[in-house]
Every structure is written in C-alpha cells, then in structure tokens.
Design an enzyme around this catalytic site. Structure first.
Site, short mmCIF file in Angstrom:
data_model
loop_
_atom_site.label_atom_id
_atom_site.label_comp_id
_atom_site.label_asym_id
_atom_site.label_seq_id
_atom_site.Cartn_x
_atom_site.Cartn_y
_atom_site.Cartn_z
N ASP A 118 0.90 -1.43 0.08
CA ASP A 118 0.10 0.18 0.03
C ASP A 118 1.03 1.04 0.09
OD1 ASP A 118 -2.51 1.50 0.62
OD2 ASP A 118 -3.13 -0.47 1.28
N ASP A 220 -2.99 4.42 -2.31
CA ASP A 220 -4.37 5.07 -1.51
C ASP A 220 -5.03 6.25 -2.09
OD1 ASP A 220 -5.59 4.60 1.09
OD2 ASP A 220 -4.85 6.59 1.48
N GLU A 285 -6.52 3.43 -5.77
CA GLU A 285 -7.86 3.00 -4.92
C GLU A 285 -8.55 4.49 -5.49
OE1 GLU A 285 -9.91 3.68 -0.77
OE2 GLU A 285 -8.00 4.52 -1.20
N HIS A 346 -10.94 -3.45 3.27
CA HIS A 346 -10.76 -3.13 4.69
C HIS A 346 -11.68 -1.96 5.31
CE1 HIS A 346 -8.15 -0.49 2.90
NE2 HIS A 346 -7.93 0.02 4.07
N ASP A 347 -12.40 -1.31 4.10
CA ASP A 347 -13.30 0.23 4.34
C ASP A 347 -14.89 -0.18 4.37
OD1 ASP A 347 -11.03 1.67 4.82
OD2 ASP A 347 -10.64 1.86 2.40
C1 GLC Z 1 -8.19 4.65 2.10
C2 GLC Z 1 -7.95 3.80 2.80
C3 GLC Z 1 -8.70 3.89 4.39
C4 GLC Z 1 -8.02 5.24 4.81
C5 GLC Z 1 -8.16 6.34 4.02
C6 GLC Z 1 -7.16 7.28 4.42
O1 GLC Z 1 -9.66 4.89 1.55
O2 GLC Z 1 -8.53 2.32 2.08
O3 GLC Z 1 -8.60 2.82 5.19
O4 GLC Z 1 -8.63 5.42 6.23
O5 GLC Z 1 -7.72 6.07 2.84
O6 GLC Z 1 -5.98 7.10 4.23
#
Ligand code: GLC
Length: 552
Positions: A118, A220, A285, A346-347
């Site tokens: 990541d 991310d 992402e 994980h979100d």
């Molecule tokens: C992304 C991650 C998430 C995190 C956010 C801020 O969406 O997947 O878990 O809280 O970024 O970094």
C-alpha cells in the site's frame, strides 16, 4: 547468456500456452488483500505481524491466489491504523523489522507469488518529519510541502471542504497562525502534490521498494491527490438527507477537492517509475463513477494499470443493475485497458454481511468469472461476517467520529479465523479486535476438509479459473439478465463457458431467446448438480450459481 535462456523459456511457454503467455501475471492472476493487523500474530501481542503472514503463506498457496497486497506496514502513530505514515521507508515494530520484510518478500517470490504494498502518497502522519518541519515555521523550506492557508476574514475557514471522517477539513495551527488541509484526520495532513519536491520525494519512496523487488503498489485515495488550485467551494448535493450543521462529507459534491485534471500527470509520473522495473503493477484506489474511473487508465494507457473497480461493493445487489453495470464498465474501458473487480476491502462491510452467506457464494462466482483481475479480501473465502463491536471497544476513527451513523470499519477488520481453538488460532494474547462467537464453527481448519464449505467453494473456483483460461483471458458476452438472473459467456478457442447466476433467494428460470445452450455443469453452488447435462431452458434454485461448459 542468461537473457537468451530466459527468452528461450518464454518462447517455450508461449508455444505450450499461447494465450496465457501473452498476458501479464496481474492480468491472469488473483489478488488477495491482507490487513496485517488481523491476519496472524506471531508474538502474542494480539496484533498480526509479518512473521505471522510468513507462517500462513502455505495456506495462501494452497488456496491458489497469485498476489498478496498488504495494507500499510510502515511506522505510524496508528491514528488511522497505518494510513498515517511517519516513515515511508521503514517497518512498524508492531509488524516486525526490515529483515522480516525481506524474508517475507523472498518467501512469497519463492512460491511463485507476488507481493504488493500500500502506498499512501496523499497524506502523511502529522508526526512525519516532513510535517514537523513544515509546521515549525512559515519560512521553513518544507512549508509548501503541505497545503497551508491564512483563511478568510476574522479567522474564517479557507472554504467549505469537509473531512471524509466528518467535520471541517481545515485545522488551525496556533503556532504559525494558518490552517492546513486534511482530507481525512487532522493527524493526516495532505501533501501538496503541486510541489515538485514532494513529487520527487515520493518517487524516491517508490524506487526504494521497487528496488527491493516489491511487485507494485496499491495507491491510496489516488483521486484525492491534487486539489483545485483556487480552493473553490464544493457545491452541495441536491436533496441531501444530511443537515449542513452536521458537517457530513457526503453533504457536498467534492468536485473541487478531488479528481482534478492535474492528477493524471501525477499518476503518469508514478507509472513511469514502475515502468523502469520489469513487470510491476500500479493499482489506484478510486471511488468514482465509471466514466471518470476509466480516465485513470491514462491517455494511451499511461496511467494506472488497474484503477480499482468497486461497483460490486457500492451498487445495490440487484441483478438488472449489476448486469447493466458490468456492460457499462466493459463498454467504457479504453482499448487495452484491463478490467478488474473487487468484492471486499478493509473499508466496507463484508460481502457475507451485506448479502448473506448463501448469496456471498454467488457473488464469489461473479467475482471470479468476470473478465478482469479479481481482488479477494482476507476472510471472505471462509464467509467471515462483520463482527459486532461494542461501543466502548470501537477503535476506528471513522466510527468514533460519527458514532450515530454505524460507519465504523472495525467489524470488517477482525482477526482471521483459523481454527476452533482459543482466539481462533490468531494469537496467544488478547486480540486487538474481538472475535465473533461463531469462530468455532466458521474457520479455516474446519472448512478445509468440508467439501461443501465456503472455503472449498472458493478454492474450486480459483482452480477452475486456472484450469480454464477462458475465465482469465477469454471474451465476455452478456446473454441474459432479468430481475433475478444474470448470464454471460466467457470464451476462447478451447472453451465456451456459460455462467448463470441467481442474485435472488427465489428460484428463477432462464429462457435464452436466440440461442440453444447445451452442455455440462462443471461447478455449482449446489454441488449435487456438478456433472449434470443441461439443455436450453434452465432452472436455478434461489442463491444458485453455476457454470456450464457448452458444446460447440
Ligand atoms: C483509504 C484507505 C482507508 C483510509 C483512507 C485514508 O481510503 O483505504 O482505510 O482510512 O484511505 O488514508
């Protein structure tokens, strides 16, 4: 000498598997996301670690995944569980050491698998030395590495932008008397990506890991990386159910704080770095509608290899909508843009909680038979569900900041359920998040030997995908959809596979209009039907999915 040998091997492989050889590992492979805190603890502190992951590589290989993506493992104050990084080139002691990392990478490679990390370039931790310097004074050389602003008259905020985690996105700094911008927590200040020094620093981070042999990155919040240079106010979303006073992110349409045209130049820059190494992967992402998402492939495919496609996570689970979304996506992809599908992360709530365990099997079949690279979230393969976490045990900042909205991400981040023993074999200590009572029933050990388990089903789907390259690289043709069912064909020179999925709980019928289908069922959620022949009209039970190998 070595080069010729490699070339000879490639040539030989191409002859043996003409189609597969023309595709890259990340096109034919399957990605498996590990949330390192929750996979396997090796030292009894209740938090998963790298040595723990190492111990479980046999399992991943047995399961049949090709690539492991690790959520952040870097030093971090853990305000957002690792997505607040204070050193991009280290390993958090909770997870282990750099030696542990090197050992893990080597072990993954020795098994013929890949490892991706990541990368969190949009923001750092407020404890990162860059930010400590930046906030130390207005004339510090790193001041412009972050987004600072005087604000308006009488201390007014610079604009109306909100934090994804609730509240204003601007934090007042008493010492230097300016605001700084944070799209997430105030402990996660956004970097100023318009600054070439920031760009260079992050490209160096990428080189550091790529040189080690890491196979790529999941970047991310890629669509957040550049903000409007005039910092204009975001417009409100029409008919929002939210009260403006509650400062809920979704109240505004983030047209000026995200997805700015200049972001594509940054993505291209990242891609140029990965291109300097062989066979590396760049994933973004990105939560955007399809027509915007596909722009992240970049002009002439110079952007991300895979802008993550979250439609299976975000759309209502209705056959007509899903069928339309698949077609819309297929239709919107740029020429040579490789598709991908994600079913959990994980979100988001886990698939078995959103859809129920029976329908989760149908969803798995969809994920693993669509055209494009699938990403599996750890634990979904055993049907793990969101675990209810009592209020006083909530640790996710999103949940803590908005306690009335039921948006904590803790329930989907609980420890992997390995065995029916104490703490599900995850740790000898006290797990950082509690396990569900059901772990004694729902775990890898029990499911491994049960041919009707979710795990066995996943594993056979993965094996089937490998055995039938039509599922990896064949064409996709939709053949039927109604309010309950979706059917499509995946095809190459060798195989013609019909996939029929019932996205509802009630029986359904498929009556293809222009074609006669004849063939043998090669997998079904109802294992009794495997091996049966079908002809033309098909009847499916509720929550049933099947694949038919068609006669030509
Ligand atoms: C992304 C991650 C998430 C995190 C956010 C801020 O969406 O997947 O878990 O809280 O970024 O970094």
């Amino acid at each position: 000498m070595a080069a010729t040998k490699i070339e000879a091997t490639i040539e030989a492989t191409k002859k043996a598997y003409p189609e597969e050889a023309s595709h890259l590992w990340w096109q034919t492979g399957i990605i498996y996301q590990i949330y390192p805190r929750s996979f396997q603890d090796s030292n009894g502190d209740g938090i998963g670690d790298l040595k723990g992951i190492l111990q479980r590589l046999d399992y991943l290989q047995w399961l049949g995944v090709d690539c492991v993506w690790l959520s952040p493992i870097y030093p971090s104050p853990m305000a957002d569980f690792g997505y607040d990084i204070s050193d991009y080139q280290g390993i958090h002691p909770l997870f282990g050491t750099m030696d542990d990392f090197d050992e893990l990478l080597e072990a993954v490679h020795n098994r013929g698998m890949k490892l991706i990390l990541d990368l969190v370039p949009n923001h750092t931790s407020d404890q990162h030395p860059w930010f400590l310097e930046s906030r130390s004074s207005r004339d510090n050389p790193k001041r412009d590495w972050y987004i600072w602003h005087d604000g308006g008259e009488n201390g007014a905020l610079p604009n109306n932008w909100l934090s994804v985690f609730g509240g204003h996105a601007w934090e007042w700094d008493e010492i230097t008397q300016q605001y700084y911008y944070h799209a997430f927590l105030k402990e996660q200040p956004d970097l100023n990506w318009r600054n070439p020094q920031v760009q260079e620093a992050m490209m160096n981070v990428m080189h550091f890991w790529l040189k080690k042999g890491v196979d790529g990155f999941r970047v991310d919040v890629m669509w957040h990386m550049i903000k409007d240079d005039q910092l204009r106010n975001n417009p409100t979303v029409p008919d929002s159910p939210f009260d403006p006073k509650d400062l809920i992110y979704e109240f505004y349409d983030p047209v000026y704080s995200t997805d700015q045209p200049e972001v594509h130049e940054i993505v291209r820059m990242m891609r140029r770095v990965t291109n300097q190494y062989t066979d590396r992967l760049l994933i973004g992402e990105i939560y955007l509608p399809i027509h915007k998402l596909v722009t992240y492939y970049g002009a002439d495919r110079s952007g991300a290899h895979l802008p993550f496609n979250f439609q299976l996570l975000t759309l209502p689970w209705e056959a007509e909508q899903i069928a339309r979304a698949i077609d819309e996506y297929e239709g919107a992809l740029p020429v040579d843009g490789w598709p991908n599908w994600v079913l959990g992360n994980h979100d988001q709530p886990r698939v078995a909680s959103r859809l129920g365990r029976s329908q989760a099997r149908v969803a798995a079949m969809l994920l693993l038979t669509l055209r494009g690279t699938p990403t599996i979230y750890y634990g979904d393969e055993i049907g793990m569900r969101d675990v209810p976490i009592p209020q006083d045990e909530v640790v996710d900042p999103q949940g803590l900041n908005m306690p009335d909205r039921n948006v904590s991400r803790d329930p989907a981040r609980t420890p992997m359920q390995w065995t029916p023993d104490e703490n599900a074999g995850f740790t000898d200590g006290k797990p950082w998040l509690r396990l569900p009572h059901s772990f004694r029933r729902v775990n890898v050990e029990l499911q491994k030997d049960d041919p009707d388990s979710m795990l066995a089903f996943y594993r056979s789907l993965l094996a089937l995908r490998r055995r039938h390259p039509a599922l990896q690289t064949g064409t996709y043709t939709p053949v039927y959809s109604d309010k309950q069912l979706i059917a499509y064909i995946r095809e190459n020179e060798k195989d013609r596979l019909l996939i029929v999925l019932n996205l509802s709980h009630r029986p359904g019928y498929i009556r293809p209009q222009n074609e006669n289908f004849k063939g043998e069922i090669i997998i079904s959620t109802e294992s009794e039907r495997i091996g049966l022949r079908i002809e033309n009209n098909m009847m499916l039970s509720g929550d049933e999915g099947l694949i038919v190998r068609l006669e030509r």
